[in-house]
Design an enzyme around this catalytic site. Structure first.
Site, PDB file in Angstrom:
ATOM      1  N   ASP A  13       0.838   5.247   1.849  1.00  0.00           N
ATOM      2  CA  ASP A  13       0.192   5.956   2.954  1.00  0.00           C
ATOM      3  C   ASP A  13      -0.522   7.191   2.406  1.00  0.00           C
ATOM      4  O   ASP A  13       0.069   7.953   1.639  1.00  0.00           O
ATOM      5  CB  ASP A  13       1.221   6.382   3.996  1.00  0.00           C
ATOM      6  CG  ASP A  13       1.839   5.183   4.705  1.00  0.00           C
ATOM      7  OD1 ASP A  13       1.226   4.101   4.694  1.00  0.00           O
ATOM      8  OD2 ASP A  13       2.943   5.335   5.268  1.00  0.00           O
ATOM      9  N   HIS A  19       0.844  -1.193   0.000  1.00  0.00           N
ATOM     10  CA  HIS A  19       0.000   0.000   0.000  1.00  0.00           C
ATOM     11  C   HIS A  19       0.880   1.244   0.000  1.00  0.00           C
ATOM     12  O   HIS A  19       2.086   1.163   0.198  1.00  0.00           O
ATOM     13  CB  HIS A  19      -0.896   0.021   1.248  1.00  0.00           C
ATOM     14  CG  HIS A  19      -0.125   0.132   2.527  1.00  0.00           C
ATOM     15  ND1 HIS A  19       0.575  -0.922   3.075  1.00  0.00           N
ATOM     16  CD2 HIS A  19       0.083   1.178   3.380  1.00  0.00           C
ATOM     17  CE1 HIS A  19       1.170  -0.548   4.191  1.00  0.00           C
ATOM     18  NE2 HIS A  19       0.889   0.731   4.398  1.00  0.00           N
ATOM     19  N   ARG A  60       7.816  -8.740  15.695  1.00  0.00           N
ATOM     20  CA  ARG A  60       8.254  -7.426  15.238  1.00  0.00           C
ATOM     21  C   ARG A  60       7.282  -6.383  15.755  1.00  0.00           C
ATOM     22  O   ARG A  60       6.061  -6.565  15.680  1.00  0.00           O
ATOM     23  CB  ARG A  60       8.323  -7.380  13.709  1.00  0.00           C
ATOM     24  CG  ARG A  60       8.811  -6.059  13.128  1.00  0.00           C
ATOM     25  CD  ARG A  60       8.927  -6.162  11.601  1.00  0.00           C
ATOM     26  NE  ARG A  60       9.564  -4.993  11.026  1.00  0.00           N
ATOM     27  CZ  ARG A  60       8.932  -3.896  10.632  1.00  0.00           C
ATOM     28  NH1 ARG A  60       7.613  -3.828  10.728  1.00  0.00           N
ATOM     29  NH2 ARG A  60       9.591  -2.883  10.118  1.00  0.00           N
ATOM     30  N   HIS A  91       4.813   0.155  -0.078  1.00  0.00           N
ATOM     31  CA  HIS A  91       5.568  -0.676   0.856  1.00  0.00           C
ATOM     32  C   HIS A  91       4.677  -1.757   1.446  1.00  0.00           C
ATOM     33  O   HIS A  91       3.452  -1.735   1.283  1.00  0.00           O
ATOM     34  CB  HIS A  91       6.180   0.194   1.975  1.00  0.00           C
ATOM     35  CG  HIS A  91       5.201   1.041   2.716  1.00  0.00           C
ATOM     36  ND1 HIS A  91       4.582   2.156   2.164  1.00  0.00           N
ATOM     37  CD2 HIS A  91       4.699   0.949   3.974  1.00  0.00           C
ATOM     38  CE1 HIS A  91       3.772   2.707   3.039  1.00  0.00           C
ATOM     39  NE2 HIS A  91       3.816   1.988   4.148  1.00  0.00           N
TER      40      HIS A  91
END
Length: 319
Positions: free
Chosen positions: A197, A195, A262, A252
């Protein structure tokens, strides 16, 4: 459904070495920062002035929250859109191997809607302090962009995210271990699908676990070497519009290897709801036409929420 995949770059030796590094305290950094926005839409900043102690405190508090029993975490949600969420990344069918907290930042940058629901005092305090620091960092980076673009006033871009009515958010993502990957080599699950941002700027950091990937201009995906002491910056869709496409909104994604958890924290700096977005006249060359029609941030958010992650939302606003 959990989607298994083979990462294109699965080994540390395959990390992309071309991520620009911008030292915020080094004279002359504005020019390479602009080049990074034009070429990748993504860069790393050092000498950012945010103490590691604060970063570590928030990371530890976040891990404590995500380690709570599921019933306790569910009391902070469901995310609609703010609060606690798991797997579901919106109302249009996107899923990922992730749980998260999504928090609205109001006109008081220390006030987060989630805080009233949380009983973890250490988490509340760490979030307040962190939001103030990272919001200031976002403004500083945007002012450096204006300097590199040679536009006045210096706050031509930063005022949009520093305004008391700015529509900004903080997202804390946790990609937990994935039992189904135990014993499988070079496999991953989709942690957060590809996607861009929608906001102006995103400032993110993570713990020392890999997974973040960005797309280059040729469409190939490359892995980003984690660096828990630095911050990474994404150019968002709104900044691409303001610069008439000169800056690139980076596509990204996150691949979770499932063997190590993570944690990432992302500040999304958005403009006020009624802000009208269009290419800045100061950046249009002689005879250059605007590539985008004017629209409000509220209009764009509506478009974002009605589309899936991977969709190109900006194509609806191109002339």
């Amino acid at each position: 459904m959990v989607v298994l995949t083979k990462p294109a770059l699965g080994k540390p030796s395959s990390y992309f070495c071309g991520i620009p590094v911008i030292n915020l305290r080094e004279p002359g950094s504005a020019a390479p920062l602009v080049r990074a926005c034009e070429e990748l839409g993504f860069f790393k900043v050092t000498n950012h002035g945010i103490p590691m102690e604060l970063i570590s405190k928030l990371e530890a508090a976040a891990m404590e929250f995500f380690a709570l029993p599921q019933t306790d975490k569910d009391r902070s949600g469901p995310a609609n859109p703010f609060g606690y969420g798991s797997r579901c990344l919106g109302g249009n069918g996107d899923v990922g191997w992730v749980e998260y907290l999504l928090m609205e930042i109001t006109s008081d940058p220390a006030a987060l809607t989630f805080l009233a629901q949380s009983s973890a005092n250490s988490f509340r305090c760490a979030l307040k302090e962190y939001v103030l620091a990272v919001r200031k960092l976002a403004g500083e980076v945007l002012e450096m962009m204006a300097e590199g673009l040679k536009i006045e006033p210096r706050d031509a871009l930063s005022r949009l995210v520093m305004d008391e009515e700015s529509d900004s958010m903080l997202r804390v993502n946790h990609y937990p271990q994935c039992p189904m990957l135990q014993g499988l080599n070079n496999q991953a699950v989709t942690g957060f699908g590809e996607h861009t941002d929608p906001q102006i700027i995103s400032v993110l950091r993570s713990n020392n676990t890999s997974g973040l990937e960005i797309s280059l201009r040729d469409g190939s995906w490359v892995s980003v070497l984690p660096d828990r002491e630095s911050f990474f910056v994404n150019v968002g869709d709104s900044l691409q519009v303001l610069t008439n496409g000169r800056f690139r909104s980076v596509r990204h994604r996150v691949l979770a290897n499932g063997l190590q958890s993570r944690v990432s924290m992302i500040y999304f700096g958005g403009p006020p709801h009624g802000e009208r977005l269009a290419p800045l006249s100061l950046l249009l060359g002689e005879g250059e036409e605007s590539r985008y029609r004017e629209f409000t941030w509220c209009e764009y958010k509506t478009c974002v929420y009605s589309n899936m992650l991977a969709h190109n939302r900006l194509e609806h606003f191109q002339k």
